[in-house]
Write a protein that holds these residues in place. Structure first.
Motif, short mmCIF file in Angstrom:
data_model
loop_
_atom_site.label_atom_id
_atom_site.label_comp_id
_atom_site.label_asym_id
_atom_site.label_seq_id
_atom_site.Cartn_x
_atom_site.Cartn_y
_atom_site.Cartn_z
N GLY A 178 -37.72 -40.30 18.07
CA GLY A 178 -36.76 -39.53 17.28
C GLY A 178 -37.49 -38.45 16.50
N ALA A 179 -37.05 -37.20 16.72
CA ALA A 179 -37.72 -36.05 16.10
C ALA A 179 -36.75 -35.29 15.20
CB ALA A 179 -38.28 -35.14 17.18
N GLY A 180 -35.95 -36.06 14.46
CA GLY A 180 -35.00 -35.46 13.52
C GLY A 180 -35.61 -35.38 12.13
N HIS A 181 -34.75 -35.47 11.11
CA HIS A 181 -35.23 -35.30 9.72
C HIS A 181 -36.36 -36.27 9.38
CE1 HIS A 181 -31.21 -33.43 9.61
NE2 HIS A 181 -31.80 -32.61 8.77
N ILE A 182 -36.12 -37.54 9.66
CA ILE A 182 -37.13 -38.55 9.28
C ILE A 182 -38.32 -38.52 10.24
CG2 ILE A 182 -37.52 -41.05 9.10
CD1 ILE A 182 -35.91 -40.11 6.77
N GLY A 183 -38.07 -38.39 11.53
CA GLY A 183 -39.16 -38.36 12.50
C GLY A 183 -40.13 -37.22 12.24
N ASN A 241 -37.94 -37.31 21.72
CA ASN A 241 -36.56 -37.03 21.30
C ASN A 241 -35.62 -37.48 22.42
OD1 ASN A 241 -36.71 -35.07 23.27
ND2 ASN A 241 -36.55 -33.33 21.89
N SER A 242 -34.36 -37.04 22.36
CA SER A 242 -33.41 -37.51 23.39
C SER A 242 -33.47 -36.66 24.65
CB SER A 242 -31.98 -37.48 22.84
OG SER A 242 -31.55 -36.14 22.67
N ARG A 243 -34.16 -35.49 24.57
CA ARG A 243 -34.05 -34.52 25.68
C ARG A 243 -35.31 -34.38 26.52
NH1 ARG A 243 -33.36 -29.89 22.19
NH2 ARG A 243 -34.09 -31.35 20.62
N GLY A 244 -36.34 -35.10 26.12
CA GLY A 244 -37.56 -35.07 26.94
C GLY A 244 -38.66 -34.21 26.35
N GLY A 304 -26.62 -45.78 16.45
CA GLY A 304 -25.72 -45.98 17.59
C GLY A 304 -26.42 -45.86 18.94
N ASN A 305 -27.63 -45.28 18.96
CA ASN A 305 -28.37 -45.10 20.21
C ASN A 305 -29.43 -46.19 20.42
OD1 ASN A 305 -26.81 -42.87 20.29
ND2 ASN A 305 -28.45 -41.37 20.20
N TYR A 306 -29.30 -47.29 19.68
CA TYR A 306 -30.32 -48.35 19.74
C TYR A 306 -30.58 -48.84 21.15
CZ TYR A 306 -26.69 -51.86 20.37
OH TYR A 306 -25.67 -52.59 20.89
N ALA A 307 -29.53 -48.83 22.00
CA ALA A 307 -29.70 -49.40 23.34
C ALA A 307 -30.64 -48.56 24.21
CB ALA A 307 -28.34 -49.53 24.02
N ASP A 308 -30.91 -47.30 23.79
CA ASP A 308 -31.83 -46.44 24.56
C ASP A 308 -33.30 -46.73 24.25
OD1 ASP A 308 -29.62 -45.13 25.52
OD2 ASP A 308 -29.72 -43.51 24.05
N LEU A 309 -33.56 -47.52 23.22
CA LEU A 309 -34.96 -47.75 22.83
C LEU A 309 -35.68 -48.54 23.92
CD1 LEU A 309 -34.35 -48.54 19.05
CD2 LEU A 309 -35.26 -46.44 20.04
N GLN A 348 -34.35 -40.37 1.15
CA GLN A 348 -33.89 -39.17 1.87
C GLN A 348 -35.09 -38.46 2.51
OE1 GLN A 348 -31.89 -36.36 -0.64
NE2 GLN A 348 -30.62 -37.94 -1.56
N ALA A 349 -34.83 -37.86 3.66
CA ALA A 349 -35.92 -37.16 4.36
C ALA A 349 -36.57 -36.11 3.45
CB ALA A 349 -35.38 -36.50 5.62
N ALA A 350 -35.77 -35.39 2.67
CA ALA A 350 -36.34 -34.34 1.80
C ALA A 350 -37.28 -34.93 0.77
CB ALA A 350 -35.20 -33.58 1.11
N1 LIG Z 1 -31.86 -38.07 7.19
C1 LIG Z 1 -32.18 -38.90 6.20
O1 LIG Z 1 -32.39 -38.47 5.03
C2 LIG Z 1 -32.33 -40.38 6.48
C3 LIG Z 1 -32.84 -41.19 5.46
C4 LIG Z 1 -33.08 -42.52 5.71
C5 LIG Z 1 -32.76 -43.07 6.94
N2 LIG Z 1 -32.22 -42.30 7.92
C6 LIG Z 1 -31.89 -42.96 9.19
O2 LIG Z 1 -32.95 -42.70 10.10
C7 LIG Z 1 -32.42 -42.53 11.43
C8 LIG Z 1 -32.73 -41.11 11.90
O3 LIG Z 1 -32.10 -40.21 11.01
P1 LIG Z 1 -32.38 -38.63 11.03
O4 LIG Z 1 -31.63 -38.07 9.88
O5 LIG Z 1 -33.83 -38.36 11.17
O6 LIG Z 1 -31.65 -38.24 12.38
P2 LIG Z 1 -31.41 -36.78 12.99
O7 LIG Z 1 -31.96 -35.74 12.11
O8 LIG Z 1 -29.99 -36.72 13.43
O9 LIG Z 1 -32.34 -36.82 14.31
C9 LIG Z 1 -32.19 -37.78 15.29
C10 LIG Z 1 -33.33 -37.64 16.28
O10 LIG Z 1 -33.24 -38.73 17.18
C11 LIG Z 1 -33.32 -38.22 18.48
N3 LIG Z 1 -32.60 -39.10 19.39
C12 LIG Z 1 -31.27 -39.35 19.46
N4 LIG Z 1 -31.03 -40.23 20.44
C13 LIG Z 1 -32.23 -40.51 21.00
C14 LIG Z 1 -32.63 -41.31 22.07
N5 LIG Z 1 -31.74 -42.03 22.76
N6 LIG Z 1 -33.94 -41.36 22.39
C15 LIG Z 1 -34.85 -40.63 21.70
N7 LIG Z 1 -34.53 -39.84 20.67
C16 LIG Z 1 -33.22 -39.79 20.33
C17 LIG Z 1 -32.71 -36.84 18.43
O11 LIG Z 1 -33.16 -36.15 19.56
P3 LIG Z 1 -32.75 -34.61 19.86
O12 LIG Z 1 -33.66 -33.80 18.97
O13 LIG Z 1 -33.07 -34.45 21.31
O14 LIG Z 1 -31.31 -34.47 19.52
C18 LIG Z 1 -33.26 -36.34 17.11
O15 LIG Z 1 -34.55 -35.83 17.29
C19 LIG Z 1 -30.92 -42.82 11.32
O16 LIG Z 1 -30.67 -44.18 11.54
C20 LIG Z 1 -30.63 -42.46 9.86
O17 LIG Z 1 -29.46 -43.08 9.37
C21 LIG Z 1 -32.01 -40.97 7.72
#
Ligand SMILES: NC(=O)c1ccc[n+]([C@@H]2O[C@H](COP(=O)([O-])OP(=O)(O)OC[C@H]3O[C@@H](n4cnc5c(N)ncnc54)[C@H](OP(=O)(O)O)[C@@H]3O)[C@@H](O)[C@H]2O)c1
Length: 206
Positions: free
Chosen positions: A7-12, A30-33, A70-75, A127-129
């Protein structure tokens, strides 16, 4: 240490930056390779590699799963067997869809789907920030922002504690995976800007 991040979103992204800065070898997916991730990986820090989920899980001595719950099954459960897996998940039905947790905490549910993985709940209650900005290795542990952690595996918990301290935070022991319910959204510790002593007081009242 070699660390895989799923996962390469906010937290990753925040964790990849911090852990690479702290001298760890980081591989991220990430989800797209990996082809869609190479430029970002290069920006996240020296030597950060772009991987598929399976390769990131194989690469990491420790792996952080931070995809939407919700994407836990892809792990990649097979590649995560016997690994320490940090679970950052928070379950939001409006985002993740209806999932029957069977009365389990999110992380106990996750552990059930990752047989043999040594799951540690961490980084879900900040929070990620704040993760990006509030770590400070120059501060003594007692003055740092606290991060609650929970696991059924004491040794894995100790490894994660060391990692948390290396990026400028302090950890607070929140018991086993079932107790991780006490650090989910809506609980008093969730998002609380507190040090370890204050965090302990909050958790003890639950
Ligand atoms: N944001 C926060 O402040 C925060 C704080 C604490 C906990 N969390 C929790 O931490 C988790 C991640 O949150 P986030 O905010 O970082 O999420 P996010 O910004 O929405 O990013 C999600 C990342 O997961 C990737 N992803 C989605 N499905 C995937 C899969 N099947 N295989 C591999 N990668 C996949 C996405 O890939 P793509 O880039 O390809 O779309 C994206 O890089 C969530 O459970 C969230 O509730 C978040």
């Amino acid at each position: 240490m070699k660390i895989g991040i799923l996962g390469a979103g906010h937290i990753g992204k925040a964790l990849a930056r911090l852990l690479a800065e702290a001298g760890h070898d980081v591989g991220i997916s990430n989800s797209r390779g990996p082809d869609t991730l190479r430029d970002l990986a290069a920006q996240l820090g020296h030597g950060v590699k772009a991987f598929s989920n399976e390769d990131a899980a194989r690469f990491g001595e420790l792996v952080i799963e931070t995809v939407p719950f919700g994407n836990y099954a892809d792990l990649p459960a097979v590649q995560l067997k016997n690994k320490i897996v940090i679970d950052t998940a928070n379950y939001y039905p409006q985002r993740d869809g209806e999932i029957d947790l069977g009365g389990l905490s999110e992380s106990a549910f996750m552990a059930r789907h990752l047989p043999g993985a040594r799951v540690v709940k961490a980084f879900n209650a900040i929070q990620a920030a704040h993760l990006e900005t509030l770590g400070d290795t120059s501060k003594p542990l007692s003055e740092r922002r606290a991060i609650p952690i929970a696991s059924d595996d004491a040794e894995a918990k100790a490894v994660v504690q060391t990692l948390i301290e290396a990026i400028g935070f302090a950890s607070v022991d929140n018991g086993d995976l079932e107790h991780s319910k006490n650090q989910q959204p809506g609980t008093p510790i969730y998002g609380a800007e507190v040090n370890a002593e204050q965090a302990r007081e909050i958790l003890e009242k639950q």
